[in-house]
Every structure is written in C-alpha cells, then in structure tokens.
Design an enzyme around this catalytic site. Structure first.
Site, short mmCIF file in Angstrom:
data_model
loop_
_atom_site.label_atom_id
_atom_site.label_comp_id
_atom_site.label_asym_id
_atom_site.label_seq_id
_atom_site.Cartn_x
_atom_site.Cartn_y
_atom_site.Cartn_z
CB CYS A 1 1.07 -14.38 10.30
SG CYS A 1 2.85 -14.67 10.19
CB ALA A 2 2.15 -10.63 7.22
#
Length: 130
Positions: free
Chosen positions: A72-73
């Site tokens: 993810c980020a």
C-alpha cells in the site's frame, strides 16, 4: 464460540528485497484504493489491484500457490491484508514494509507521479487510510 487461531508473525520485506521476489515470479497485490493507484502506481512488475475496501469479498482471487507481496502507500494497510490472508491459511504472503513511499524513494519504476505519494504523507486522498 469462535475458534482462535495462532497466526505466525507476518513476513515483511522492504521494496529492495521485494524487487528480488518479484523478479523470481512473485505477484504484487496493491491494496490501495483506485484513486490512489490512478495517481501513482507500482510499475515494472505484475500488479494485481485489490483495494482493501473490497479485500474480504475478493481475497479468493489471490493465488494460494504463488508468492504474494502485499503493498500500500506505507505498509500499514497491506500488513492488515497480510494478516487477513494468514488467517485464511495463505502461507506464501509477505508485506512490503514502507510501501509505495519507500518504492518511490528508492527510484523504482512507477506510473503517474511521485508527488501523489510524497505530498499527502501517506499517499491517500481521504487522509484516513493509515
């Protein structure tokens, strides 16, 4: 009464180590939402987008027999997804520590613009993703 499972500790790899796994055939599962992926995404490897908001309903699309890296980020949401898969008896799963933010910092290939990741802190437009 629900049976409690003892889950193993989640495996984690930095983006640099993840590159080696991806070169060996691992699948990258990006659990960010579609707007985040559109702004800046992982490139240079096979990526399966599967937003965390749809993860519980669609996790069976992830192959059990293949090494999988969840990302993810920043690595927080993907760690949740990693533990979810471990609970579902997946064994070949690894979380990408520091996620796309570190991927970008290391200069690995992306789609879109790196500013979409670095400007928002965690890289998500809603501000409550991490």
């Amino acid at each position: 009464m629900t049976e409690q499972k003892d889950l193993p500790e989640a495996r984690e790899a930095c983006p640099t180590s993840s590159q080696k796994l991806l070169a060996e055939g691992a699948l990258l599962v990006d659990v960010r939402e579609a707007d985040e992926v559109a702004a800046c995404g992982f490139a240079g490897c096979e990526v399966m987008p599967l937003p965390l908001s749809q993860f519980e309903a669609r996790f069976a699309e992830i192959p059990r027999e293949r090494e999988v890296i969840l990302a993810c980020a920043t690595g927080d949401r993907s760690l949740k997804a990693t533990y979810f898969l471990l609970y579902q008896d997946y064994t070949k799963v690894t979380n990408m520590k520091h996620g796309l933010a570190r991927w970008v910092a290391r200069g690995f290939p992306i789609t879109g613009t790196a500013a979409a990741v670095s400007s928002g802190g965690c890289g998500c437009g809603s501000g409550n993703c991490c």
